[in-house]
Design an enzyme around this catalytic site. Structure first.
Site, PDB file in Angstrom:
ATOM      1  N   CYS A   1       0.813  -1.221   0.000  1.00 31.21           N
ATOM      2  CA  CYS A   1       0.000   0.000   0.000  1.00 31.21           C
ATOM      3  C   CYS A   1       0.846   1.270   0.000  1.00 31.21           C
ATOM      4  O   CYS A   1       0.534   2.237  -0.709  1.00 31.21           O
ATOM      5  CB  CYS A   1      -0.971  -0.002   1.181  1.00 31.21           C
ATOM      6  SG  CYS A   1      -0.216  -0.363   2.783  1.00 31.21           S
TER       7      CYS A   1
ATOM      8  N   HIS B   1      -2.635   6.921   3.666  1.00 35.14           N
ATOM      9  CA  HIS B   1      -1.193   7.014   3.914  1.00 35.14           C
ATOM     10  C   HIS B   1      -0.664   8.332   3.347  1.00 35.14           C
ATOM     11  O   HIS B   1      -0.851   8.639   2.161  1.00 35.14           O
ATOM     12  CB  HIS B   1      -0.452   5.862   3.230  1.00 35.14           C
ATOM     13  CG  HIS B   1      -0.658   4.525   3.862  1.00 35.14           C
ATOM     14  ND1 HIS B   1      -1.295   4.345   5.082  1.00 35.14           N
ATOM     15  CD2 HIS B   1      -0.289   3.277   3.437  1.00 35.14           C
ATOM     16  CE1 HIS B   1      -1.304   3.044   5.380  1.00 35.14           C
ATOM     17  NE2 HIS B   1      -0.717   2.384   4.401  1.00 35.14           N
TER      18      HIS B   1
END
Length: 366
Positions: free
Chosen positions: A160, A257
């Site tokens: 990710c 993120h």
């Protein structure tokens, strides 16, 4: 560049690890897909035989999709997924390896979010907004199995945190040539650790400056994704090796993120911040040109506001399928620095696998 492809047939899909957090996200996205039809759900033996609504501890912000609520969960065995054209894997890496291998041998096409086969030299590691052309290795992957497969294959998507930065880096390599060095510091959401994830006593009022194995994943995966490929494998960016340094931190954010990137270019002089912004905004990928339904309209959205992107405000933009960039400016040590935000449970996980599969269908690779 390719032109848009209209898919008129229904494609039956299965989901492995359907009760986990990534599996749940797969089901949310697939339940409204224009041509993927959910055919089978797989989970652990303790969930097998139960209706999905009884087997799952649902953690998504929307209700369980009605199309799967009463579906009986199966064991993650290949013979239980007969009739599936594609199988999406949200399995944990501790069990994914053998299961995905068995599914490939049983002539099933596996699109995996797990890490087990990312380093395999004949398995594509695809960020769909960057390098879906690496799927051209699939015929060779099939040919070297013992026995060879006709349809069975494995395709992986990236970690990710790797995914978020790879898209703007690709845009810059397309516009200005190879990168020389990349330094990234990540501020990663707790959902990236799965459920139940990081203990509240560890993450509340805190930042944890270690995510096991994460830095190594970024530093290795970038070269495979941004490098070239042929019909038999990948060159790992060998013609112009990149120096990559990552520092990964877990922060008390639910989803999204954030990554602070500094980089330098091989070619001199380097581009200006204005040229970098223009290159990112103009970047388009083949998944967009093919009309893949889950691809974003804008692969890299560059914010003008000086304090964006932010996880709470921007993680759901474009349904989390694109990447947000802001604060593009000169770097006093390297050439350019900027901030990236990506939705780790969307483009960083299930959405990537789904777009990879859409691309494969559009290109008649499966």
């Amino acid at each position: 560049m390719s032109s848009a492809v209209q898919v008129t047939r229904e494609v039956k899909v299965g989901v492995l690890g359907a009760t986990g957090t990534v599996g749940q996200r797969f089901l949310v996205l697939l339940s409204t897909h224009p041509y993927f039809r959910i055919h089978a759900l797989g989970a652990s033996s303790r969930s097998a035989g139960l209706k999905y609504s009884a087997a799952v501890r649902w953690k998504q912000p929307t209700p369980i999709p009605s199309v799967v609520a009463d579906v009986v969960v199966r064991e993650c065995k290949a013979d239980q997924f007969e009739g599936c054209d594609i199988v999406f894997s949200g399995l944990d890496s501790d069990v994914a390896g053998d299961i995905e291998k068995a599914f490939r041998a049983a002539e099933l096409c596996v699109f995996s979010n797990a890490s087990n086969y990312r380093r395999d030299p004949i398995v594509p590691l695809c960020v769909p907004l960057v390098n879906p052309d690496h799927l051209s290795v699939l015929p060779y992957q099939r040919s070297v199995q013992s026995p060879p497969t006709k349809r069975g294959c494995i395709v992986t998507n990236a970690n990710c945190s790797t995914t978020g930065i790879t898209v703007p880096l690709k845009a810059l390599e397309v516009a200005f040539g190879p990168l020389d060095a990349v330094i990234v510091t990540t501020l990663q959401a707790i959902s990236g650790a799965g459920y139940p994830g990081v203990s509240s006593l560890d993450i509340l009022d805190n930042v944890v400056p270690l995510i096991g194995g994460e830095e190594e994943k970024i530093e290795w995966e970038l070269s495979k994704i941004l490098g070239g490929s042929d019909d038999k494998g990948f060159d790992l960016h060998a013609a112009s090796p990149m120096r990559i340094s990552a520092a990964c931190n877990r922060v008390p954010v639910l989803d999204g993120h954030t990554e602070c990137v500094s980089l330098s270019f091989v070619n001199r002089p380097p581009p200006s911040p204005e040229a970098v912004i223009e290159a990112m905004r103009n970047y388009r990928c083949e998944a967009q040109e093919l009309g893949c339904p889950s691809a974003p309209a804008q692969a890299v959205y560059v914010h003008d506001e000086p304090d964006r992107p932010q996880p709470r405000l921007d993680r759901h933009f474009q349904n989390g399928s694109g990447v947000n960039v802001g604060r593009v400016r000169k770097c006093g040590v390297l050439d350019i620095k900027f901030v990236v935000l990506s939705n780790n449970v969307s483009i960083g996980a299930a959405t990537s696998s789904i777009i990879n599969a859409e691309y494969a269908v559009a290109k008649n690779l499966i």
